[in-house]
Each structure stands twice: as C-alpha cells, then as structure tokens.
Design a protein around this motif. Structure first.
Motif, PDB file in Angstrom:
ATOM      1  N   THR A 567      38.456 -43.011 -22.632  1.00 53.86           N
ATOM      2  CA  THR A 567      37.203 -42.346 -22.964  1.00 53.86           C
ATOM      3  C   THR A 567      36.020 -43.284 -22.754  1.00 53.86           C
ATOM      4  O   THR A 567      34.939 -42.849 -22.322  1.00 53.86           O
ATOM      5  CB  THR A 567      37.233 -41.847 -24.418  1.00 53.86           C
ATOM      6  OG1 THR A 567      38.334 -40.951 -24.585  1.00 53.86           O
ATOM      7  CG2 THR A 567      35.953 -41.129 -24.784  1.00 53.86           C
ATOM      8  N   LEU A 612      29.137 -36.993 -24.820  1.00 57.56           N
ATOM      9  CA  LEU A 612      29.794 -36.040 -23.930  1.00 57.56           C
ATOM     10  C   LEU A 612      31.225 -36.460 -23.633  1.00 57.56           C
ATOM     11  O   LEU A 612      32.147 -35.636 -23.624  1.00 57.56           O
ATOM     12  CB  LEU A 612      29.005 -35.912 -22.629  1.00 57.56           C
ATOM     13  CG  LEU A 612      27.734 -35.074 -22.654  1.00 57.56           C
ATOM     14  CD1 LEU A 612      26.991 -35.187 -21.329  1.00 57.56           C
ATOM     15  CD2 LEU A 612      28.073 -33.613 -22.940  1.00 57.56           C
ATOM     16  N   SER A 616      34.817 -34.534 -24.620  1.00 57.98           N
ATOM     17  CA  SER A 616      35.564 -33.957 -23.496  1.00 57.98           C
ATOM     18  C   SER A 616      37.063 -34.124 -23.610  1.00 57.98           C
ATOM     19  O   SER A 616      37.813 -33.513 -22.842  1.00 57.98           O
ATOM     20  CB  SER A 616      35.080 -34.593 -22.178  1.00 57.98           C
ATOM     21  OG  SER A 616      33.712 -34.349 -21.981  1.00 57.98           O
ATOM     22  N   TYR A 620      38.156 -34.742 -17.205  1.00 57.05           N
ATOM     23  CA  TYR A 620      37.056 -35.110 -16.322  1.00 57.05           C
ATOM     24  C   TYR A 620      37.504 -35.003 -14.878  1.00 57.05           C
ATOM     25  O   TYR A 620      38.703 -34.924 -14.570  1.00 57.05           O
ATOM     26  CB  TYR A 620      36.567 -36.528 -16.620  1.00 57.05           C
ATOM     27  CG  TYR A 620      37.647 -37.584 -16.639  1.00 57.05           C
ATOM     28  CD1 TYR A 620      38.025 -38.247 -15.475  1.00 57.05           C
ATOM     29  CD2 TYR A 620      38.294 -37.932 -17.821  1.00 57.05           C
ATOM     30  CE1 TYR A 620      39.011 -39.216 -15.485  1.00 57.05           C
ATOM     31  CE2 TYR A 620      39.286 -38.903 -17.848  1.00 57.05           C
ATOM     32  CZ  TYR A 620      39.640 -39.541 -16.682  1.00 57.05           C
ATOM     33  OH  TYR A 620      40.613 -40.496 -16.702  1.00 57.05           O
TER      34      TYR A 620
END
Length: 663
Positions: A567, A612, A616, A620
């Motif tokens: 992340t 963000l 998520s 991605y």
C-alpha cells in the motif's frame, strides 16, 4: 598554436570494509601522452594540467555574450539535443544510497543551482590545495551551461559558486552573510580562494553564460579553469549538478556520486562510494562470497523492494534503517541525524510563519503569505506568535512536549469571553461557537434575479489549512536563501516537511517514531526515482521535483498510518501519477512563482494520494515502477523550454512586475 602537455587526475576506488579505517585515497596521478592534444582542447570530466596554454584575456569579454558558432566548445551540444534523462544513474547495480545523502542540509533557493554549484566550487578548490596548485593561481574562469546559465542568476548560482570557491559549505555557511560577501566580491573584484589565497576576479570577464549549449552528461554543467602568472592553464574540470545537491563529473558519475556529495573525501565511508559493479553470476560457476561493500538489502526497483519486505518480514523503513547501519552509522548516529533533519525542517517552518519581512527578494516583489496565513488559523503551535503560552517543539524532546493538540473544535472560531458563555455556547465541547460580524456583508450580484447570488462565507478545513501554510512557509524561506533541507530538492522542499508536520500535529501518538518511519520510507522512494528517472528539473521539469516529493510524502504518510509495504508503494505511485508532465517554468528564473503554491498543492495531494491508496485495499492498475518509467519517458519527450530554463510557459506569458492579489 602550442601543444599542451596534459596530466589527468584520475580517481581510483578503494574498497573500505565497514570496520576499516575510513580514509579512502581517491586520487592517483598518471602522465598522459601530450601528442595529439592541441591547446584549448578539453577532455570532459578530467582534471588537466599544462604549462604551455595561454589565456587570451582580450577575447574573454566577447564570451559573455551568446557564443558564436566558431567559439562553441567541442564538448558542448545545443541544449535541445540532450534528452538522455537519468543516463548518469543507469550503470548503478542498485538504487540504495544513504538517507543522509538524499536529505541534506543546505541553503536556498535551489539544490541543483545553489547547493550543487557551491559544493562543486569547494571540491575544485580542495583538489587544487591537495595538489599544491592553489598558491599558483592568479585568475579563474567559470563557464555555466544550459539551465545553470538560463536561470542561474535568479537561483543565486554565481553567489553559490564564488562562496564555494572561498571554502564555504552549504550546510554550515551563515546564510545571512551571503549577500554582503557576494557584494564585496563584485565591488573589490577579488576572490579569496580557499579562504586564504586572494586573486583578481571580474564577474563580467571571468563568468561565461552559455544558456544555449549543454555538456553531454547533464544540462546543469559547469567548467572551472584556473590560470597562472603568465596566463598558463594550471587546471580545469567539469562538474554536473544532477539534482538534490548531488555533484558528479564524467570520471566520477558512477562510482563517486556520493563521494562528491560528501565533499570531505577523508571521512566518507567506503560503502557509500559506489553502487556496485559486480558481474552477473555465470551458470554452473561456484558461488562468489558476498561483497562486503554491498548493503545487506540492495534493491533496484519497487518490485524488488517489496520482495525484500516480504522475504525478511520487514517494513520499508526497517530495510532502509538496516542499510544505514551498513554505511557505518550506529543506532545513535541514525537517530541523531534523523532528528537533526527534522529539527531543521521544523525550524524552517517556524522561521517562515514568524518572518517579519513583507516581501521576498527579486524583481517580482512577491509578498510573503505564510505569516498571514498562520495568524488566520487563530491558534498556532509556535510560541510568541498567536499563543505564547504553548511549549516550543524540538527534536528529541519528551513525548509530552511533542504531543500538542490541534486547535479546539477544528474550526478556528473565536473563544467566548467567559467560561459561562462558553458553557452556554458549546457545552464545553468546542463546537457551535459564534463569531460576531465585524462589518456588514457585501454581496456581489443583483438580488432581483432568478439565480440569486451566494452570500460570502469562510470555510476552514483546519488540518489542510495548516498543511498548506507549512509548505508555503518552507518555500518562502527557501526563496529568500535561508537554511533548508533538500527533500529531495530545494524547489520541492516544502512538501515533505509540511506532511510530516501534519502527521506530528494531527495524527501521531509517538512523534519521534513517526519522524523515523516517515523519513526512512520517503527516502526509499526517493532512491527509486533517482535511479529510475531523475530528481532534476533541468532533466525532467517540475514532475522531477514537486512530483517526486509528493510521491515520497505519500509513501511516508501511508507508512505512518500503518499501511502495508504494498500500500505504501501504491500511495507513492498515485502521488507521481497525477504529477506526470508537470513543467518547470519559473517566472524571472526565481523559485517563487509557481513554485511556492505548487508545494502547497503537492503536500495536499500527497495526503490525498495516501488516503486513496489505503482505501483501495491493494486494488490498482499501475505499479510504482511503471509510473517511474513513464516519468522518465515524459521527461525525455519534454521540450527544453519547460526544464528550468524560463523560456516558455508562465515565464513567458506573465509580465513583470506581477499584480499580487491580497491574501
């Protein structure tokens, strides 16, 4: 024309084990054949010595103007023809450098145009002293190429070089003395080389600006040449300021990048002198013992960094920390250096928000905004400004001293005058306070219309408002030539301190731990950009400065929020992805417009990018490595007009002086 006998001063790399005495011997002198080299010829990146070449002072004044085609250097090419972005980094085996080379303390306004040239000047003089040539020097000629020449005046490049030649260092120079020392050099037409050998120096004659030419290694090139009593060329060398304060030349661009960054060659640890040149393993051949110089956790890309965290069950900050131990630092050294970096960042914010000066230096006459913005936030964190009773923050203090809450209610409204009024207005919880109107509200627009005008109102998002204020404060200090931390550059120096300050004030329960985690994580991302693309606006535009800083800050913020390494890398990717193509077109060559506001937006964007990524859940489409490569390609395709040359964009459309709006 007389043939010049030339001696090159080459560099040798001495491998120093971690516990060996730290005194590398970087030089050896080898005689080169004098045949075939004519007077006036130069070899890129080599130190050259001769006793036959004579300087023609009668023609030097003409060189101040745009050089005629027949006067151009054989080693230089037109600026628009150089598009090899990051070429000086591609031979490195891995991306690992020291965090304390990436985050270094210097002076504003530019890391590549101020810090780097000052280091280059000091390095050049140090080499002359080591070879016993300093006392023989009578004159010096300085040639600036490309972006250094195009925007060097606004970026204080002449001041930086001349004070570096006088022996000053960006980290220790007293910033308040720079203007007076520079003025004295111009007035007296003399220069005190190394702080002890005075020579004649005429700025109009001895500094040449070749903005339309670049040397082949990098757009930020400079050449220093010194001459003896009879005009004989004693020594010459070329240096390239590649961003972030790093200085290299043709001979040292691979192995001794950090060697030059360290300046003092006698104290640089052997593990920091190169980034590996081991050959690939041959199938079937016996395994070779591990190179003691290599860091324990080398990585070359985001994917390889992520693989290391998984294999060894470490965070990104832990990987970088362990590599720092290999560079010869103790646990105490690392902690002290990180706290020192944060202390300078914090002092820079404090200086910016408390400045009594109304305007920034330069023809723009730009008004400082950080003090006004800070006071409008009603309650600050620094003593003596708005709330003098608050304790002062400082690196290494106790946890209780660090943990200062944000403004009550997070709404910045005025306090009731008495405790009884406070109880009635907000029940003691800090909300629902009212402010009496100080003047009638003026509505713009006609009231007799189907679409009635909106009444003006002030909306505050206090945490974000402080974030923007901090970034602006840092960059106003930078623009005025103050003490700064290159993070990773000076032009983008406001993003990382602002986000880290935001974490400490509004998020963290353990500020010292947050400082360590944030800086080490951000450094890892900066290393990837430095190797895979560039951190120089002269190579990649502002995406290489504010874009990279935004990416680094995004990663640091996510790490401090306890995000996984995957992340964290995704936060870094979002931070750079939405800065791709950002141009560098500073008005009048000053690091002010649009640079200062751009840092503010970069800081806000960094926090948003991290949020963000954390929302998520590792879903991605673009990886950090792909985004870094996209940035490199974008930089290669970008016109030189948008690479810190002030030849187009805002630098061309905005008229000087500016009309500065009220803040």
């Amino acid at each position: 024309m007389l043939a010049a006998k030339r001696i090159r001063l080459l560099h040798t790399r001495r491998v120093v084990p971690p516990r060996a005495p730290l005194r590398p011997t970087p030089f050896r002198i080898a005689a080169a054949s004098s045949g075939g080299i004519s007077a006036g010829a130069t070899t890129a990146g080599a130190r050259c010595f001769t006793s036959s070449q004579r300087r023609d002072d009668s023609s030097s004044n003409a060189l101040v103007k745009r050089p005629r085609r027949e006067e151009e250097d054989n080693d230089a090419i037109p600026a628009e023809e150089l598009n090899s972005v990051g070429a000086h980094e591609q031979q490195h085996e891995h991306a690992v450098i020291s965090t304390f080379d990436l985050f270094s303390i210097g002076v504003g306004p530019s890391s590549s145009h101020t810090v780097g040239p000052m280091r280059a000047g000091k390095i050049f003089i140090g080499d002359l002293e080591a070879l016993g040539l300093l006392e023989k020097v009578k004159t010096i000629k300085i040639t600036l190429y490309g972006s250094l020449a195009a925007t060097g005046k606004g970026h204080h490049t002449p001041q930086a070089i001349l004070l570096g030649l006088e022996g000053s260092d960006p980290e220790t120079i007293e910033t308040g003395t720079i203007p007076s020392r520079y003025a004295a050099i111009l007035e007296t037409k003399s220069l005190l080389l190394g702080g002890r050998h005075r020579i004649t120096y005429d700025m109009d004659r001895d500094m040449v600006w070749r903005w339309d030419q670049v040397l082949k290694t990098h757009p930020n090139g400079m050449r220093f040449s010194v001459f003896g009593e009879d005009g004989d060329l004693l020594a010459t060398n070329e240096y390239f300021s590649v961003g972030g304060g790093f200085v290299v030349n043709e001979q040292t661009k691979v192995d001794e990048n950090l060697f030059y960054k360290g300046v003092d060659k006698s104290i640089v640890h052997g593990a920091r002198l190169h980034q590996g040149h081991t050959s690939d393993p041959v199938p079937g051949a016996p395994s070779q013992p591990a190179d003691p110089i290599q860091p324990p956790y080398p990585f070359v890309s985001g994917d390889s960094l992520l693989a290391l965290t998984r294999k060894h069950n470490k965070t990104i900050a832990q990987i970088v920390y362990d590599n720092e131990l290999h560079f010869g630092y103790s646990h105490e050294d690392i902690h002290e250096k990180l706290m020192r970096i944060w202390s300078v960042m914090d002092d820079c914010i404090r200086t910016g928000v408390s400045s009594a000066e109304e305007r920034l230096p330069g023809r723009l006459g730009l008004r400082r905004r950080a003090p006004m913005l800070y006071r409008r936030l009603m309650r600050g964190f620094y003593p003596g400004l708005v709330s003098p009773h608050l304790p002062q923050l400082g690196a290494g203090e106790s946890d209780s001293a660090w943990r200062i809450g944000a403004p009550e209610g997070f709404n910045g409204r005025e306090e009731p005058s008495t405790s009884s009024e406070k109880a009635k207005s907000d029940n003691g919880n800090g909300f629902n306070r009212r402010i009496s109107a100080s003047r009638p509200t003026r509505v713009v627009g006609t009231l007799e219309h189907p679409v009635t005008p909106m009444p003006p109102r002030k909306t505050m998002i206090p945490a974000m408002d402080f974030l923007s204020c901090y970034a602006i404060a840092v960059n106003e200090v930078n623009a005025s030539g103050g003490r700064i931390v290159t993070s990773p550059t000076n032009g983008a120096a406001g993003v990382i301190p602002a986000v880290l300050k935001y974490i400490i004030e509004f998020v963290s329960d353990d500020p010292e731990k947050s400082v360590v985690t944030f800086l080490l994580t951000a450094a890892a991302i900066g290393m990837l950009f430095k190797r895979g693309s560039t951190i120089s606006a002269a190579e990649g535009g502002c995406q290489a400065e504010v874009g990279v800083a935004c990416s680094m800050a995004s990663a640091g913020f996510a790490a401090c929020m306890g995000a996984s390494p995957e992340t964290v890398l995704q936060a870094a990717e979002i931070g750079i992805e939405h800065n791709l193509g950002l141009t560098c077109d500073p008005i009048d060559g000053l690091v002010q417009v649009p640079c200062i506001e751009r840092n503010s937006l970069g800081a806000v964007k960094a926090v948003t990018a991290a949020q963000l990524a954390m929302a998520s859940e590792n879903v991605y489409s673009v990886t950090l490595d792909e985004a870094i490569e996209a940035m490199r390609l974008t930089a290669a395709d970008m016109s030189v007009k948008y690479k810190e040359t002030s030849l187009s964009g805002l630098a061309r459309t905005v008229k000087i002086p500016l009309t500065v709006p009220a803040c």
